[in-house]
Write a protein that holds these residues in place. Structure first.
Motif, PDB file in Angstrom:
ATOM      1  N   UNK A 298      -2.098  -9.845  -1.443  1.00  0.00           N
ATOM      2  CA  UNK A 298      -2.876  -9.233  -2.527  1.00  0.00           C
ATOM      3  C   UNK A 298      -2.709  -7.720  -2.615  1.00  0.00           C
ATOM      4  N   UNK A 299      -1.774  -7.184  -1.902  1.00  0.00           N
ATOM      5  CA  UNK A 299      -1.549  -5.741  -1.919  1.00  0.00           C
ATOM      6  C   UNK A 299      -0.169  -5.467  -2.517  1.00  0.00           C
ATOM      7  N   UNK A 300      -0.089  -4.470  -3.446  1.00  0.00           N
ATOM      8  CA  UNK A 300       1.208  -4.154  -4.037  1.00  0.00           C
ATOM      9  C   UNK A 300       1.263  -2.686  -4.434  1.00  0.00           C
TER      10      UNK A 300
ATOM     11  N   UNK B  62      -4.038   1.229  -2.381  1.00  0.00           N
ATOM     12  CA  UNK B  62      -5.170   1.115  -1.438  1.00  0.00           C
ATOM     13  C   UNK B  62      -4.697   1.258   0.006  1.00  0.00           C
ATOM     14  N   UNK B  63      -3.620   0.533   0.371  1.00  0.00           N
ATOM     15  CA  UNK B  63      -3.110   0.583   1.745  1.00  0.00           C
ATOM     16  C   UNK B  63      -1.633   0.249   1.718  1.00  0.00           C
ATOM     17  N   UNK B  64      -0.862   0.972   2.505  1.00  0.00           N
ATOM     18  CA  UNK B  64       0.561   0.682   2.568  1.00  0.00           C
ATOM     19  C   UNK B  64       0.881  -0.375   3.630  1.00  0.00           C
ATOM     20  N   UNK B  65      -0.069  -0.708   4.440  1.00  0.00           N
ATOM     21  CA  UNK B  65       0.195  -1.646   5.529  1.00  0.00           C
ATOM     22  C   UNK B  65       0.119  -3.072   5.007  1.00  0.00           C
ATOM     23  N   UNK B  66       1.193  -3.842   5.243  1.00  0.00           N
ATOM     24  CA  UNK B  66       1.238  -5.240   4.816  1.00  0.00           C
ATOM     25  C   UNK B  66       0.979  -6.196   5.993  1.00  0.00           C
ATOM     26  N   UNK B  67       1.540  -5.890   7.126  1.00  0.00           N
ATOM     27  CA  UNK B  67       1.379  -6.777   8.278  1.00  0.00           C
ATOM     28  C   UNK B  67       1.496  -5.962   9.544  1.00  0.00           C
ATOM     29  N   UNK B  68       0.601  -6.229  10.466  1.00  0.00           N
ATOM     30  CA  UNK B  68       0.648  -5.567  11.772  1.00  0.00           C
ATOM     31  C   UNK B  68       0.406  -6.633  12.834  1.00  0.00           C
ATOM     32  N   UNK B  69       1.448  -7.446  13.084  1.00  0.00           N
ATOM     33  CA  UNK B  69       1.365  -8.551  14.034  1.00  0.00           C
ATOM     34  C   UNK B  69       1.239  -9.886  13.356  1.00  0.00           C
ATOM     35  N   UNK B  70       0.758  -9.892  12.126  1.00  0.00           N
ATOM     36  CA  UNK B  70       0.640 -11.145  11.372  1.00  0.00           C
ATOM     37  C   UNK B  70       1.740 -11.205  10.321  1.00  0.00           C
TER      38      UNK B  70
ATOM     39  N   UNK C 271       6.741  -0.108   0.374  1.00  0.00           N
ATOM     40  CA  UNK C 271       7.671   0.977   0.131  1.00  0.00           C
ATOM     41  C   UNK C 271       8.821   1.020   1.104  1.00  0.00           C
ATOM     42  N   UNK C 272       8.782   0.172   2.153  1.00  0.00           N
ATOM     43  CA  UNK C 272       9.889   0.151   3.110  1.00  0.00           C
ATOM     44  C   UNK C 272      11.135  -0.392   2.439  1.00  0.00           C
ATOM     45  N   UNK C 273      12.280   0.193   2.812  1.00  0.00           N
ATOM     46  CA  UNK C 273      13.562  -0.226   2.259  1.00  0.00           C
ATOM     47  C   UNK C 273      14.358  -0.970   3.323  1.00  0.00           C
ATOM     48  N   UNK C 274      14.870  -2.109   2.928  1.00  0.00           N
ATOM     49  CA  UNK C 274      15.723  -2.911   3.806  1.00  0.00           C
ATOM     50  C   UNK C 274      17.051  -3.063   3.074  1.00  0.00           C
ATOM     51  N   UNK C 275      17.943  -2.072   3.273  1.00  0.00           N
ATOM     52  CA  UNK C 275      19.178  -2.096   2.512  1.00  0.00           C
ATOM     53  C   UNK C 275      18.890  -1.966   1.032  1.00  0.00           C
TER      54      UNK C 275
ATOM     55  N   UNK D 201       6.269   6.723   6.299  1.00  0.00           N
ATOM     56  CA  UNK D 201       6.338   5.674   7.327  1.00  0.00           C
ATOM     57  C   UNK D 201       5.556   6.081   8.568  1.00  0.00           C
ATOM     58  N   UNK D 202       5.400   5.180   9.489  1.00  0.00           N
ATOM     59  CA  UNK D 202       4.759   5.559  10.757  1.00  0.00           C
ATOM     60  C   UNK D 202       5.475   6.744  11.382  1.00  0.00           C
ATOM     61  N   UNK D 203       4.733   7.602  12.036  1.00  0.00           N
ATOM     62  CA  UNK D 203       5.271   8.881  12.510  1.00  0.00           C
ATOM     63  C   UNK D 203       6.392   8.705  13.517  1.00  0.00           C
ATOM     64  N   UNK D 204       6.404   7.579  14.242  1.00  0.00           N
ATOM     65  CA  UNK D 204       7.444   7.405  15.251  1.00  0.00           C
ATOM     66  C   UNK D 204       8.730   6.854  14.652  1.00  0.00           C
TER      67      UNK D 204
END
Length: 970
Positions: free
Chosen positions: A684-686, A564-572, A671-675, A783-786
């Protein structure tokens, strides 16, 4: 009258000189009536006193009144080929002979039963030729069945079986012949009418006499009736008579002569004689003609049994000529699978008009130039010219104004797909070399006179009905002789071509009319339907397996399938996050916080203990995991997780630090990788979606098969899908399916192959197998374009060179060799006789090892010789080869002998001490020779024969490496 008579003759004559001469003579005849005189007279009447010459024949049609009560047959001991009837049924459905059919010299047991109710017996007795067989309703109220089944046995061996339609719906006539049974009566209609011949003998002399001879001759039969006389002595004027019972066939045109001869002796004098002749003439105006249609190809195969072939033209590299039909269509009407086919219309295209067609090879040499009408066929000789013909370019030009209407390019190299019936613009491919859609067939129209009178055939018409057209032709001209005598049969043969490349139905309807000498004309019609069907399933064991995957009612590889959405947190921050341990080092992160990762002691291993804390080192989560295992991080004490999460990856057992990552929890994307940690869920998003795998094993053969294995392999795990613990029997055309539920991680950039393998056995123990693979490709999250890193993707693709099909789509070829080969393609594996994998009987396959047997290491050399077994005069192969080499066993295009001997030495010296193996196997393909068979150190990997062409396990493949820059930057 007693007395005398005198006769006087007087002759007078003149000479040329005028002289006259004359002469007289007298004869006196004396009559005495003391001699012998007898008079013979014949009278013939039926039971009603009607003179036999006045008996009228009945209507011979039996089925003009509905159901029957009595049917009377005469046993003739005839074979099926003697049948004459007008029922609209093929002879093979009505009569079948066994062991040569009935014999006239033996009595037969006739058993007639209801074909639908086998326990209802209507006749069961022994008969001889000429005996009557009566089938009638019995006292139990059973009517004569709709279908009468009669079997003829001699010495308890079935000689003939008859299936006669007695329902009244099919025509049934007196004198119809069904094999050994001739219909002589139905209810009160009889062909054989009982009559009585009365022979009257009268003494018409002056004295008494004794009758000494009374003989009756009819045809080739003579009967002595003297013994039947009660009083042989007759005085003057007395009469005596003798009677004979007889059956007269009034259903056929005939003339029956009965001759009575009598001799008598008087008391004195010479004997006297007399004769009388009685002729019965039966006439009929009834006209009956039987018509039956047969159709066969050149091999004697019924046309309605011809199967649709699979005719690929591109299975050979050197095509000499192609035959096309000019359809006159536009480029948009093309129908073919060539990737490089090119077609262009000009001036509104050919428009179904007579055109000038020219074709050139790739060196611009003209190899065809002719005017062709619509639906006309023409041949392009690819072998003409000095240039190559990997493709041809054809121009279609209007003949009237010279304008070009169409240009097309066709791949004729043998590498591109080329099939009969392919459409290339206005051209349709009909033939390539000796492969053709048109098969020559012969239609036979069998005409039989089954009536009681001679006939003259007047008309014979044929309708040929296809899906697109109906053709009516008068074919009376192909009848050599239109006169058809009683019982005569003639065959009228018409040749044609049958298009077998399309599933279709062609119906042939033939109508015949004939005239009797007098009376009305008769007609008959028959039809023959030719159905071109797809190839039948192969004999024996044949299995096809398939694996499918669906998620959210769509295919698992559908591009629309996403979270549904790849965004998990944007400031929260989140209350709970889920990671998957990937074991990756800090060099391979795919995220926006790559500088927050550091490896120690070589980086993560397959198993690790992961401890996640806050910046204050408050432990929030601690888990021991393996690669691809996920775990959750949740702070039960604070509700929300800290803005910075520190995760330390330790080696299990010694707490050595392998990696440390710092994660900004206020800016997260699935989907972000941290090492070595990949974020797969937050609150509730996965990244996970449920998927349904379906595994199916199909029996695509003709016979039942026993499924012995159905195994799924995926990501290192193997599952036996036959949870029953026993083999499963699957009927022909049926299948067995198993479903499996799993989860798919849409955030993991990876390929997930699922391989399905199935094995089965035919009833005779012959094995077969198949496999299938379903590959799920998951693209990485964007990922974000920047923050896009440098990312390259590599894909490997495999296509067959000959038709560009995917290598994974190759279907198993027919594995069994069914015709004697001209070439055997073998692989030298090396190794001893224990490697046997074949089912040839022991008397045909034998193998013996010497000096340890042949080597098995790739590259090791051996000297191999393959010959016939009749003295080695035919050498199929001789030479030094290495383990792994492929070799041809052949005799210059001739068929190989029935058996082959293969001998293997260490070297070409062929000394006894260098002998390693000798083997014999059967090579005529009459006894179980399959692809992949192993015979000692050699293995069959291909063969060539006239029936199957070239069959092989090997394909030329092209591998393609695709490199893709996924996310921006050069």
């Amino acid at each position: 009258v007693e007395g005398s008579n005198e006769i006087t003759v007087h002759v007078k004559a003149d000479t040329q000189e005028g002289k006259t001469c004359e002469k007289s003579d007298k004869l006196k005849i004396g009559i005495q009536i003391e001699g012998c005189r007898v008079n013979a007279n014949i009278i013939c009447e039926d039971e009603d006193g009607i003179d036999c010459s006045d008996i009228k024949p009945p209507s011979t049609q039996c089925n003009d009144r509905g159901e029957f009560e009595v049917l009377r047959f005469t046993y003739t001991a005839g074979g099926c080929e003697e049948s004459l009837f007008v029922q609209d049924r093929p002879l093979r459905e009505v009569c079948e002979d066994f062991v040569g059919g009935p014999s006239e010299s033996r009595d037969s047991r006739i058993l007639c039963i209801d074909a639908d109710r086998r326990n209802s017996i209507f006749f069961d007795d022994f008969v001889s030729v000429g005996d009557e067989i009566v089938v009638e309703n019995d006292r139990g109220g059973r009517n004569i069945p709709d279908n009468l089944l009669c079997e003829v046995f001699q010495n308890d061996i079935k000689r003939q079986e008859l299936n006669i339609d007695t329902s009244g719906n099919e025509d049934l006539y007196l004198n119809d012949i069904f094999g050994s049974l001739k219909l002589g009566g139905c209810d009160d209609k009889l062909c054989n009418v009982p009559v009585t011949y009365t022979y009257i003998l009268e003494n018409v002399g002056q004295g008494s006499m004794d009758i000494t001879e009374v003989e009756v001759s009819r045809g080739r039969t003579t009967i002595d009736l003297l013994r039947e006389l009660e009083d042989r002595a007759l005085d003057f004027g007395e009469k005596t008579e003798v009677m004979e019972e007889h059956e007269l066939d009034v259903c056929k045109i005939s003339e029956t002569e009965t001759r009575l001869s009598v001799e008598a002796d008087p008391e004195d004098g010479d004997p006297c004689f007399d004769e009388d002749v009685y002729i019965v003439t039966t006439e009929s105006e009834e006209c009956r003609i039987q018509l039956e249609i047969f159709c066969e190809n050149d091999d004697g195969e019924d046309c309605d049994e011809i199967q649709k072939p699979e005719f690929q033209c591109n299975d050979v590299r050197n095509i000499d000529e192609l035959s096309f039909k000019f359809l006159g269509g536009r480029c948009g009407e093309s129908s073919n699978d060539q990737n490089d086919f090119n077609c262009q219309d000009f001036n509104d295209g050919p428009r179904s008009e007579t055109s000038q067609i020219s074709c050139q090879n790739e060196d611009r040499e003209f190899i065809f130039f002719e005017t062709v009408e619509v639906n006309g066929q023409f041949v392009v000789p690819l072998s003409e010219g000095s240039g190559t013909t990997d493709f041809i370019e054809c121009d279609i030009t209007n003949r009237s104004d010279g304008t070009t209407r169409q240009t097309l390019i066709i791949d004729t190299s043998g590498r591109g797909d080329l099939k009969l019936k392919d459409v290339y613009g206005s051209l349709q491919l009909e033939r390539c070399d000796d492969k053709s859609c048109l098969f020559p067939v012969s239609y036979t129209y069998s005409l039989s006179n089954v009536g009681p009178t001679d006939l003259e055939i007047r008309t014979l018409t044929r309708d040929r009905i296809t899906l697109s057209d109906t053709m009516t032709d008068d074919i009376i001209d192909i009848v050599d002789d239109t006169a058809l005598d009683i019982g005569q049969r003639i065959d009228v043969i018409e040749t044609d071509f049958l298009d077998v490349c399309e599933e279709r139905e062609d119906e042939t309807i033939v109508t015949v009319s004939a005239d009797p000498p007098s009376g009305p004309r008769c007609f008959n019609t028959d039809q023959y339907l030719v159905s071109i069907r797809p190839p039948e399933p192969p004999e024996g064991c044949s299995i096809s397996v398939e694996v499918t995957c669906t998620a959210e009612q769509t295919d698992c590889n559908d591009p629309s399938l996403e979270i549904r959405s790849r965004e998990c947190a944007d400031g929260d921050t989140n209350e709970i996050v889920t990671f998957t341990y990937t074991g990756e080092s800090c060099r391979d992160p795919f995220d926006s916080q790559a500088d927050e990762c550091e490896d120690f002691s070589g980086g993560p291993t397959r198993q690790a203990r992961i401890e996640c804390t806050s910046l204050n080192e408050d432990v929030i989560s601690e888990e021991t995991v393996q690669i691809d295992e996920n775990f959750s991080v949740k702070d039960d004490g604070f509700g929300e997780l800290p803005r910075t999460l520190v995760c330390n990856i330790f080696e299990v057992g010694n707490n050595r630090l392998l990696q440390k990552v710092r994660i900004n929890m206020s800016r997260l994307f699935l989907g972000s990788n941290f090492g070595s940690l990949r974020l797969d869920g937050c609150d509730n998003n996965n990244c996970f979606v449920p998927v349904l795998y379906r595994y199916t094993a199909n029996n695509i053969g003709r016979d039942e098969m026993e499924l012995t294995e159905l195994t799924r392999r995926r990501e290192g795990s193997t599952r036996d899908l036959m949870d029953t613990g026993r083999n499963l029997e699957i009927d022909a055309g049926e299948n067995f399916s198993v479903e499996e539920v799993d989860e798919l991680n849409l955030c993991a950039e990876k390929s997930i192959p699922t391989r399905l393998n199935g094995e089965a056995n035919s009833p005779d123990g012959r094995p077969c197998s198949d496999d299938d693979e379903y590959l799920i490709r998951i693209d990485p999250p964007i990922p974000p374009i920047d923050n896009r890193p440098c990312t390259v993707r590599v894909d490997i693709d495999c296509k067959l060179r000959e038709d560009s099909r995917d290598c994974g789509s190759v279907i198993n070829l027919p594995q069994k060799c069914i015709d004697r080969p001209t070439l055997l393609l073998m692989k030298y594996n090396g190794g001893d006789c224990s490697q046997r994998v074949n089912i040839q009987p022991e008397d045909l396959y034998q193998c013996f090892d010497f000096n340890g047997g042949p080597p098995t290491d790739i590259g090791d050399e051996s000297f191999v010789m393959a010959t016939d077994v009749k003295g080695g005069s035919i050498i199929y192969f001789e030479g030094t080869i290495e383990v792994g080499d492929e070799i041809d066993f052949s005799d210059g295009g001739n068929e190989v002998d029935a058996n082959m001997n293969v001998t293997i030495w260490r070297s070409s010296s062929m000394r006894p001490r260098d002998l390693l193996q000798t083997l014999v196997f059967h090579t005529s393909c009459s006894q179980n020779l399959f692809l992949k068979d192993r015979y000692g150190a050699v293995q069959v990997i291909g063969f060539v024969n006239r029936e199957q062409g070239r069959q092989t396990c090997l394909f030329d493949a092209i591998y393609t490496l695709n490199l893709e820059n996924r996310f921006g930057g050069e």
